[in-house]
Motif scaffolding. Structure first.
Motif, mmCIF file in Angstrom:
data_model
loop_
_atom_site.group_PDB
_atom_site.id
_atom_site.type_symbol
_atom_site.label_atom_id
_atom_site.label_comp_id
_atom_site.label_asym_id
_atom_site.label_seq_id
_atom_site.Cartn_x
_atom_site.Cartn_y
_atom_site.Cartn_z
ATOM 1 N N ASP A 165 0.744 -1.320 0.079
ATOM 2 C CA ASP A 165 0.016 0.036 -0.030
ATOM 3 C C ASP A 165 0.976 1.153 0.076
ATOM 4 O OD1 ASP A 165 -2.665 1.253 0.225
ATOM 5 O OD2 ASP A 165 -1.845 1.816 2.244
ATOM 6 N N GLY A 166 0.587 2.332 -0.836
ATOM 7 C CA GLY A 166 1.356 3.338 -0.944
ATOM 8 C C GLY A 166 2.354 3.552 -2.159
ATOM 9 N N THR A 167 3.075 4.311 -2.094
ATOM 10 C CA THR A 167 4.244 4.706 -2.974
ATOM 11 C C THR A 167 5.554 4.702 -2.598
ATOM 12 O OG1 THR A 167 2.603 5.659 -4.499
ATOM 13 C CG2 THR A 167 4.995 5.846 -5.123
ATOM 14 N N LEU A 168 6.575 3.851 -2.941
ATOM 15 C CA LEU A 168 7.928 3.895 -2.033
ATOM 16 C C LEU A 168 9.066 3.918 -3.164
ATOM 17 C CD1 LEU A 168 9.428 3.174 0.568
ATOM 18 C CD2 LEU A 168 9.907 0.982 -0.640
ATOM 19 N N ASP A 169 9.822 5.022 -3.160
ATOM 20 C CA ASP A 169 11.028 5.170 -3.924
ATOM 21 C C ASP A 169 12.261 4.359 -3.231
ATOM 22 O OD1 ASP A 169 9.666 6.917 -5.786
ATOM 23 O OD2 ASP A 169 10.465 8.479 -4.754
ATOM 24 N N ILE A 170 12.910 3.910 -3.844
ATOM 25 C CA ILE A 170 14.161 3.269 -3.596
ATOM 26 C C ILE A 170 15.426 3.934 -4.304
ATOM 27 C CG2 ILE A 170 15.791 1.145 -3.428
ATOM 28 C CD1 ILE A 170 13.178 0.788 -1.987
ATOM 29 N N GLU A 171 15.874 4.798 -3.553
ATOM 30 C CA GLU A 171 16.981 5.769 -4.274
ATOM 31 C C GLU A 171 18.152 5.012 -4.250
ATOM 32 O OE1 GLU A 171 16.984 9.173 -1.906
ATOM 33 O OE2 GLU A 171 15.608 10.105 -2.874
ATOM 34 N N LEU A 172 18.807 4.710 -5.510
ATOM 35 C CA LEU A 172 20.119 4.329 -5.664
ATOM 36 C C LEU A 172 20.991 5.415 -6.104
ATOM 37 C CD1 LEU A 172 18.817 1.131 -7.937
ATOM 38 C CD2 LEU A 172 19.449 1.442 -5.505
ATOM 39 N N ARG A 173 22.145 5.297 -6.175
ATOM 40 C CA ARG A 173 23.306 6.397 -6.623
ATOM 41 C C ARG A 173 23.135 6.983 -7.751
ATOM 42 N NH1 ARG A 173 24.446 9.372 -2.076
ATOM 43 N NH2 ARG A 173 25.105 8.118 -0.312
ATOM 44 N N ASP A 174 22.507 5.899 -8.687
ATOM 45 C CA ASP A 174 22.491 6.276 -10.092
ATOM 46 C C ASP A 174 20.997 6.438 -10.504
ATOM 47 O OD1 ASP A 174 21.754 3.648 -10.066
ATOM 48 O OD2 ASP A 174 23.061 3.225 -11.793
ATOM 49 N N ARG A 175 19.928 6.167 -9.947
ATOM 50 C CA ARG A 175 18.648 6.228 -10.407
ATOM 51 C C ARG A 175 17.636 5.982 -9.080
ATOM 52 N NH1 ARG A 175 16.627 0.386 -12.157
ATOM 53 N NH2 ARG A 175 18.243 -0.772 -11.120
ATOM 54 N N THR A 176 16.443 6.262 -9.402
ATOM 55 C CA THR A 176 15.335 5.749 -8.494
ATOM 56 C C THR A 176 14.289 4.932 -9.030
ATOM 57 O OG1 THR A 176 15.564 8.322 -7.413
ATOM 58 C CG2 THR A 176 13.626 7.056 -6.980
ATOM 59 N N VAL A 177 14.085 3.929 -8.206
ATOM 60 C CA VAL A 177 13.216 2.888 -8.650
ATOM 61 C C VAL A 177 11.874 3.360 -7.708
ATOM 62 C CG1 VAL A 177 12.498 0.459 -8.457
ATOM 63 C CG2 VAL A 177 14.871 1.386 -9.058
#
Length: 118
Positions: A56-68
């Motif tokens: 439920d909801g929206t999660l960003d997984i920040e990586l050093r070269d991009r965001t998923v």
């Protein structure tokens, strides 16, 4: 043998963020649910991948070269040794994680959270 598990009921039993709850074990791994809001810290896991399944909801997984960006029903696995930061920018996110049994929820500069039974 365990009874079935209601994730909805398990989520209703706690309100803390970034404090995972163990709901089951599978081949020595912990199946955990967690509520998150805001930012966690940048961190790596040297010995294990990091599994995220958003319920439920929206999660960003920040990586050093991009965001998923993960929406409900989507999952992402951060490979071991890759620096990352989970961020719930738009309110609370409920998700499921799979971790080796006994793993603490630790990020550099963050408090240690030992998972507890839901």
């Amino acid at each position: 043998m365990q009874d079935k598990i209601s994730l909805l009921a398990a989520f209703e039993r706690f309100s803390e963020h970034w404090a995972p709850r163990i709901v089951a074990s599978y081949n020595g791994d912990d199946i955990r649910i967690v509520k998150v809001e805001g930012e966690f810290v940048w961190h790596t896991h040297d010995d294990t991948d990091d599994f995220f399944l958003v319920l439920d909801g929206t999660l960003d997984i920040e990586l050093r070269d991009r965001t998923v960006t993960l929406e409900p029903g989507e999952l992402f696995v951060v490979p071991r040794g890759v620096e990352h930061r989970p961020v719930a920018r738009h309110g609370e996110v409920k998700m499921l994680n799979i971790e080796p049994g006994g793993t603490h929820n630790v990020g550099e500069g963050s408090p240690q959270h030992a998972p507890v039974q839901a």
